[in-house]
Motif scaffolding. Structure first.
Motif, PDB file in Angstrom:
ATOM      1  N   THR A 121     -79.464 -49.218 -18.294  1.00  0.00           N
ATOM      2  CA  THR A 121     -78.735 -48.011 -17.930  1.00  0.00           C
ATOM      3  C   THR A 121     -77.348 -48.333 -17.388  1.00  0.00           C
ATOM      4  O   THR A 121     -77.146 -49.360 -16.736  1.00  0.00           O
ATOM      5  CB  THR A 121     -79.529 -47.153 -16.913  1.00  0.00           C
ATOM      6  OG1 THR A 121     -78.876 -45.892 -16.765  1.00  0.00           O
ATOM      7  CG2 THR A 121     -79.629 -47.829 -15.556  1.00  0.00           C
ATOM      8  N   ILE A 122     -76.407 -47.479 -17.718  1.00  0.00           N
ATOM      9  CA  ILE A 122     -75.058 -47.521 -17.141  1.00  0.00           C
ATOM     10  C   ILE A 122     -74.965 -46.301 -16.239  1.00  0.00           C
ATOM     11  O   ILE A 122     -74.986 -45.188 -16.729  1.00  0.00           O
ATOM     12  CB  ILE A 122     -73.969 -47.432 -18.226  1.00  0.00           C
ATOM     13  CG1 ILE A 122     -74.170 -48.521 -19.282  1.00  0.00           C
ATOM     14  CG2 ILE A 122     -72.578 -47.518 -17.600  1.00  0.00           C
ATOM     15  CD1 ILE A 122     -73.227 -48.386 -20.484  1.00  0.00           C
ATOM     16  N   PRO A 123     -74.903 -46.482 -14.930  1.00  0.00           N
ATOM     17  CA  PRO A 123     -74.937 -45.310 -14.055  1.00  0.00           C
ATOM     18  C   PRO A 123     -73.655 -44.502 -14.122  1.00  0.00           C
ATOM     19  O   PRO A 123     -72.619 -45.005 -14.549  1.00  0.00           O
ATOM     20  CB  PRO A 123     -75.136 -45.908 -12.667  1.00  0.00           C
ATOM     21  CG  PRO A 123     -74.622 -47.289 -12.755  1.00  0.00           C
ATOM     22  CD  PRO A 123     -74.746 -47.734 -14.185  1.00  0.00           C
ATOM     23  N   GLN A 124     -73.750 -43.268 -13.688  1.00  0.00           N
ATOM     24  CA  GLN A 124     -72.547 -42.430 -13.630  1.00  0.00           C
ATOM     25  C   GLN A 124     -71.618 -42.986 -12.562  1.00  0.00           C
ATOM     26  O   GLN A 124     -72.047 -43.657 -11.626  1.00  0.00           O
ATOM     27  CB  GLN A 124     -72.919 -40.994 -13.304  1.00  0.00           C
ATOM     28  CG  GLN A 124     -73.582 -40.843 -11.941  1.00  0.00           C
ATOM     29  CD  GLN A 124     -74.333 -39.528 -11.809  1.00  0.00           C
ATOM     30  OE1 GLN A 124     -75.496 -39.505 -11.496  1.00  0.00           O
ATOM     31  NE2 GLN A 124     -73.650 -38.443 -12.081  1.00  0.00           N
ATOM     32  N   ASN A 125     -70.350 -42.696 -12.717  1.00  0.00           N
ATOM     33  CA  ASN A 125     -69.359 -43.130 -11.742  1.00  0.00           C
ATOM     34  C   ASN A 125     -69.451 -42.246 -10.510  1.00  0.00           C
ATOM     35  O   ASN A 125     -69.059 -41.097 -10.539  1.00  0.00           O
ATOM     36  CB  ASN A 125     -67.958 -43.001 -12.342  1.00  0.00           C
ATOM     37  CG  ASN A 125     -67.352 -44.360 -12.572  1.00  0.00           C
ATOM     38  OD1 ASN A 125     -67.663 -45.309 -11.846  1.00  0.00           O
ATOM     39  ND2 ASN A 125     -66.503 -44.475 -13.569  1.00  0.00           N
ATOM     40  N   THR A 126     -69.993 -42.756  -9.426  1.00  0.00           N
ATOM     41  CA  THR A 126     -70.045 -41.940  -8.223  1.00  0.00           C
ATOM     42  C   THR A 126     -69.890 -42.836  -7.008  1.00  0.00           C
ATOM     43  O   THR A 126     -70.305 -43.986  -7.007  1.00  0.00           O
ATOM     44  CB  THR A 126     -71.371 -41.155  -8.115  1.00  0.00           C
ATOM     45  OG1 THR A 126     -71.437 -40.553  -6.831  1.00  0.00           O
ATOM     46  CG2 THR A 126     -72.586 -42.049  -8.303  1.00  0.00           C
ATOM     47  N   SER A 127     -69.246 -42.310  -5.996  1.00  0.00           N
ATOM     48  CA  SER A 127     -69.103 -43.076  -4.759  1.00  0.00           C
ATOM     49  C   SER A 127     -70.243 -42.718  -3.811  1.00  0.00           C
ATOM     50  O   SER A 127     -70.344 -43.268  -2.713  1.00  0.00           O
ATOM     51  CB  SER A 127     -67.751 -42.779  -4.117  1.00  0.00           C
ATOM     52  OG  SER A 127     -67.589 -41.388  -3.992  1.00  0.00           O
ATOM     53  N   ASN A 128     -71.116 -41.816  -4.244  1.00  0.00           N
ATOM     54  CA  ASN A 128     -72.234 -41.391  -3.417  1.00  0.00           C
ATOM     55  C   ASN A 128     -73.395 -42.385  -3.530  1.00  0.00           C
ATOM     56  O   ASN A 128     -74.158 -42.373  -4.499  1.00  0.00           O
ATOM     57  CB  ASN A 128     -72.667 -39.991  -3.856  1.00  0.00           C
ATOM     58  CG  ASN A 128     -73.757 -39.431  -2.961  1.00  0.00           C
ATOM     59  OD1 ASN A 128     -74.540 -40.175  -2.381  1.00  0.00           O
ATOM     60  ND2 ASN A 128     -73.803 -38.122  -2.865  1.00  0.00           N
ATOM     61  N   VAL A 129     -73.496 -43.272  -2.539  1.00  0.00           N
ATOM     62  CA  VAL A 129     -74.471 -44.355  -2.605  1.00  0.00           C
ATOM     63  C   VAL A 129     -75.910 -43.825  -2.647  1.00  0.00           C
ATOM     64  O   VAL A 129     -76.753 -44.356  -3.375  1.00  0.00           O
ATOM     65  CB  VAL A 129     -74.284 -45.322  -1.405  1.00  0.00           C
ATOM     66  CG1 VAL A 129     -75.378 -46.374  -1.378  1.00  0.00           C
ATOM     67  CG2 VAL A 129     -72.929 -45.988  -1.470  1.00  0.00           C
ATOM     68  N   GLU A 130     -76.174 -42.782  -1.905  1.00  0.00           N
ATOM     69  CA  GLU A 130     -77.549 -42.252  -1.885  1.00  0.00           C
ATOM     70  C   GLU A 130     -77.954 -41.698  -3.247  1.00  0.00           C
ATOM     71  O   GLU A 130     -79.065 -41.887  -3.712  1.00  0.00           O
ATOM     72  CB  GLU A 130     -77.706 -41.184  -0.784  1.00  0.00           C
ATOM     73  CG  GLU A 130     -78.321 -41.719   0.493  1.00  0.00           C
ATOM     74  CD  GLU A 130     -79.336 -42.863   0.303  1.00  0.00           C
ATOM     75  OE1 GLU A 130     -80.418 -42.582  -0.277  1.00  0.00           O
ATOM     76  OE2 GLU A 130     -79.072 -44.008   0.692  1.00  0.00           O
ATOM     77  N   LYS A 131     -76.995 -41.037  -3.891  1.00  0.00           N
ATOM     78  CA  LYS A 131     -77.252 -40.492  -5.225  1.00  0.00           C
ATOM     79  C   LYS A 131     -77.530 -41.636  -6.212  1.00  0.00           C
ATOM     80  O   LYS A 131     -78.432 -41.570  -7.046  1.00  0.00           O
ATOM     81  CB  LYS A 131     -76.016 -39.710  -5.696  1.00  0.00           C
ATOM     82  CG  LYS A 131     -76.341 -38.303  -6.170  1.00  0.00           C
ATOM     83  CD  LYS A 131     -75.065 -37.534  -6.384  1.00  0.00           C
ATOM     84  CE  LYS A 131     -75.102 -36.786  -7.703  1.00  0.00           C
ATOM     85  NZ  LYS A 131     -73.820 -36.090  -7.967  1.00  0.00           N
TER      86      LYS A 131
END
Ligand SMILES: *Cc1c(COP(=O)(O)O)cnc(C)c1O
Length: 227
Positions: free
Chosen positions: A161-171
């Motif tokens: 998987t390539i995760p979405q670009n997010t700065s939300n670590v919990e997400k």
């Protein structure tokens, strides 16, 4: 910073993350993502014991695979794969991590040269709603795995998987955790499955904490990619 120093620092960070998660570091494989890096940098890194490399662009990859054939490296295709390009992948690579359609796996199985071992495949999973990044949605994983499992010249090894670009670590953590749960389920149903490929330069520590078995690292190993 030279490649040896980068490699040492990366190994240290992997070990620290594994320790924090109570995991044996040897259960986490490092795939060096060498797209846009010259063959000489790959050779140098191989000299420090790194033998598995990931490439995204076919023509560039095939040239490097030829140039470096004396090293006995393991090559992973991790880029988007078009159906009319499967033969060159089947003939040159050891793994393909970006399978998102049955037709790709079927063609790779048919085209895998008889003198090579079965080609290792991972299904690429899209965790977010964003389109255009490649990968299939969760509901499609098991039907596709069932098809791949029956093909003679490929081995189903797991998920990428390539995760979405997010700065939300919990997400991000939630998304990795969900992938791990699906991976465990897949592993219990298909005995060849042993690989959860998740985590890149920006998020591999989190991925290790959440059960990744293979991290794909480019920039943190080679430095910034040449333009
Ligand atoms: C480029 C790439 C990577 C590595 O990314 P870095 O941020 O340089 O570590 C990993 N996986 C895939 C599929 C890639 O295309």
């Amino acid at each position: 910073m030279d490649i040896e120093t980068r490699k040492d620092r990366l190994d240290q960070r992997i070990n620290t993350a594994a320790q924090r998660a109570g995991r044996d570091p040897s259960t986490i494989r490092l795939l060096a993502v060498s797209k846009k890096q010259p063959a000489q940098s790959i050779r140098e890194l191989a000299g420090f014991g790194q033998l598995a490399f990931g490439e995204n662009y076919l023509q560039e990859a095939v040239e490097k695979i030829g140039t470096l054939s004396d090293l006995g490296l393991e090559w992973h295709f991790i880029g988007q794969l078009q159906r009319n390009k499967t033969r060159v992948v089947a003939e040159n690579f050891d793994w393909v991590q970006s399978i998102d359609r049955a037709v790709l796996a079927e063609r790779l199985s048919n085209q895998r040269p008889v003198d090579r071992p079965a080609l290792n495949l991972c299904i690429q999973v899209r965790m977010s709603e964003e389109t255009g990044k490649g990968g299939i949605v969760i509901d499609e994983i098991f039907p596709l795995a069932g098809i791949i499992d029956k093909l003679p010249r490929v081995n189903l090894r797991g998920l990428m998987t390539i995760p979405q670009n997010t700065s939300n670590v919990e997400k991000q953590r939630q998304s990795f955790r969900r992938m791990y749960a699906i991976f465990s389920d897949l592993k219990s149903r298909f005995h060849t499955v042993d690989t959860l490929s998740m985590g890149m330069s920006g998020d591999f520590e989190l991925a290790i904490e959440e059960g990744s078995t293979m991290i794909r690292v480019g920039a943190a190993l080679f430095g910034p990619r040449p333009a």
